[in-house]
Design an enzyme around this catalytic site. Sequence first.
Site, PDB file in Angstrom:
ATOM      1  N   GLU A   1       0.791  -1.226   0.000  1.00 24.95           N
ATOM      2  CA  GLU A   1       0.000   0.000   0.000  1.00 24.95           C
ATOM      3  C   GLU A   1       0.827   1.282   0.000  1.00 24.95           C
ATOM      4  O   GLU A   1       0.447   2.261  -0.631  1.00 24.95           O
ATOM      5  CB  GLU A   1      -0.953   0.013   1.220  1.00 24.95           C
ATOM      6  CG  GLU A   1      -2.056  -1.028   1.176  1.00 24.95           C
ATOM      7  CD  GLU A   1      -3.059  -0.782   0.072  1.00 24.95           C
ATOM      8  OE1 GLU A   1      -3.264   0.392  -0.296  1.00 24.95           O
ATOM      9  OE2 GLU A   1      -3.643  -1.763  -0.439  1.00 24.95           O
TER      10      GLU A   1
ATOM     11  N   SER B   1     -43.898 -36.067  36.240  1.00 23.16           N
ATOM     12  CA  SER B   1     -43.414 -36.606  37.515  1.00 23.16           C
ATOM     13  C   SER B   1     -42.204 -35.867  38.066  1.00 23.16           C
ATOM     14  O   SER B   1     -41.864 -36.042  39.240  1.00 23.16           O
ATOM     15  CB  SER B   1     -43.084 -38.096  37.358  1.00 23.16           C
ATOM     16  OG  SER B   1     -44.237 -38.824  37.025  1.00 23.16           O
TER      17      SER B   1
END
Length: 828
Positions: A110, A483
């Site tokens: 860059e 239960s």
Amino acid sequence: MPSEAQQDKPASSPRKPAGWESTLGRVALWTGGALLAVIVSVATIVGVALAVAYPNLPDISELSDYRPKLPLRVFSAEGVLIGEFGEERRNLTPIAEIPQVMKDAVLAIEDTRFYSHGGVDYRGLLRAAVANLGRVKSQGASTITMQVARNVYLSSEKTFTRKLYEVLLTMKLEHLLTKDQILEIYMNQIFLGNRSYGFSAASEAYFGKPMKDITIAEAAMLAGLPKAPSAYNPISNPKRARARQLYIIQRMEENGYITAAQAAAAKQQELKIRSGGEVLRVHGDYVAETVRQLVYAQYGDEAYTRGLNVFTTVKLSHQEAAYKALRKGIMDYERRQIYRGPEQFVDLPADPKELDDAVDDALAEHPDNGDVMSAVVLEASPRRVVAVRQTGEELEITGEGLRPAQPGLSAKAPPKIKLRRGAVIRVLKTPKNTWEITQLPEVEGAFVALDPRDGGILAMIGGFDFNKNKFNHVTQAWRQPGSAFKPFIYSAALEKGFTPSTMVNDSPLFFDAGVTGGQPWEPKNYDGKFEGPMQLHTALAKSKNMVSIRILEAVGPHNAQDWVLRFGFDAEKHPPYLPMALGAGSVTPMQMATAYSVFANGGYRVNPWLVTRITDHKGRTLVESQPPLLNESARAIDARNAFIMNRLLQEITRSGTAAKAQASLKRPDVYGKTGTTNDAIDTWFAGFQPTVAAVVWMGYDTPRSLGDRETGGGLSLPVWISFMETALKGVPVAEPTAPDGVINVAGEWYYQEYSNGAGITSLGGAAPTEPALVPLTPLTPLGGSTGEGTPGTPATDRSLLNSDGLPPTPSRPPAGEERRSILDLFRN
């Protein structure tokens, strides 16, 4: 002889055209003047432009304290990322923490002169201007500083006006910030595709690893993204990404950042790229979504941009164990179901290239669901199926792998379930590394684990798959507990004078319309058998319905309703009628885990909590929660009651309906109860070891039977055991300590005042005498302050609270409504 005149005449010579010198001078003068005028004009225009534009430049002083949009991130107790929310996926990383190899790769491609130029590459700028004038493709000459100016403040349009502003902003940035500050902003701000902003987030997104661990080859791949994140995306465009990566490695070598040997090695390294749809490594979607809701309620939209880091009580090992256990339990159940057929049929062309496109299109609509993957059938016969995945991998399925889909391979199979070329199916890899045909389950499940000592949520799985169904069954699903609710009725009975050795008759019961207020009711045991008189602890271990109903009838439904509120249940969800003994009310898995934690911790009520700490992006603590302290203000039931109930629950896991628990885990300190509702619509297992309480539920979202032979012990218990194998690894066996006020007689524990036959010795015709019931012992009401260490309602975490932490006032419906509701209960 020549004349004198002739002698005085000079010799003749060539003559230049008249005025040549003056013409040339005038041209030069005019040319110089014109050039000077142009220069002056340009200078004037530039000066005016600067005078006009400079004051309109944005204020960049805030960049000295750079604060980009940062996502909300959710972490486990160990600091592992389990969820992220926000438009921009970014992890702000100071320049000092960015590895040198990443900086070198970026600078190589860059801006190699970044640390030496003043921010503007004038030669490149002139080249870009000429290209723009000539309307040809721009060569691109932006330095890193110019890119920062553009990315933070400007658009990417290619005009002289924007370029002028960019240059001016670049000058301001170079004047205001150091080179390292500019590079830090660039490395964190730049968009790199896949919702990733900055190289740290990109490293996680593309490689699944922190930026500090990346190699030269990986850094070069990431450095190629700023130019065109879509074109050089290694997921969607691997060939172009690879070509640019190799070029960047070459640039790094040319600029002296790496040696020739390093460059050669980097070019040879094979990169492992994460797929675009790959989820986070930790399966914490339901946890993360719950946290998101809590944080959003406090911070609003700012929650997604402030960079908040939320740390939870969830343990990574527990969460993963819960995820795997629940999915395995659901898929094991799915293998016993009838094959419903392929998800879709598509026409497959003969041309290989067209075939690949057709497969891609078909499977795009049927994404993988974790380890349950999608594929398209290429060939199908009763002995062999060949299918292809979206990756192009061809699978051959034979033998046992065909068994789940056998109905679809029959010659007489209906067209909608018949396996043939073009069928979209699901496949699963077996432990033997072979493939098996399967199908996406319709059944759902939930799993939650708490630390009963403080209520911290250790694991939470709200369903089979978050992407398939975002409904959190742990906190939002109201289901009948069956239960699994009986222990709370037995707990109430202990306070009424019942003991573990009380004899209760397991014989038939019948309630006529005068009792029920509607249709007659004749309850049954699960196995349809009646065994006559039996001790209380045996009845609970065998989950005898007749015994539970007789106990509730003796205790009194209203008394029992008041008692269960102590565990965090809601009065309106448990009408005070006899079916409450069989779990006919409504609970959530989170409520059940909270309630069983009361038994596990010796009788204290602890509300579940999830968030331990919230920090900003710099790690500064904004909110911190401390685990509540167990003290008498949090007591729900007497310590004696919890101790004896644990004795009863331990027998269930030793010799009762959950005997596989102790046998599989090979330890005695596990306690719990199975639960199966009428017609096996819901199955449960709720249990604990003193350091962890966990609940498993399975059922259909639209209630229907799971199957005649499905039970809590067969479906939910194996999930619980699988989780506990991980959760209890390395945890020493807990030795229970008897509290004051209990006594052991002949190997059985009693309240001291009910020993030696002083309590209720029999019920329901099991013996000739039945002493009168004693009143329930009142405890200090729960509630009061909402501060730490008390069971009052926390200011946050409402989505996790299924009661308000206070004992609700029992609401009695009007007579008409009461009659209708009991009919609804008996209808089950």
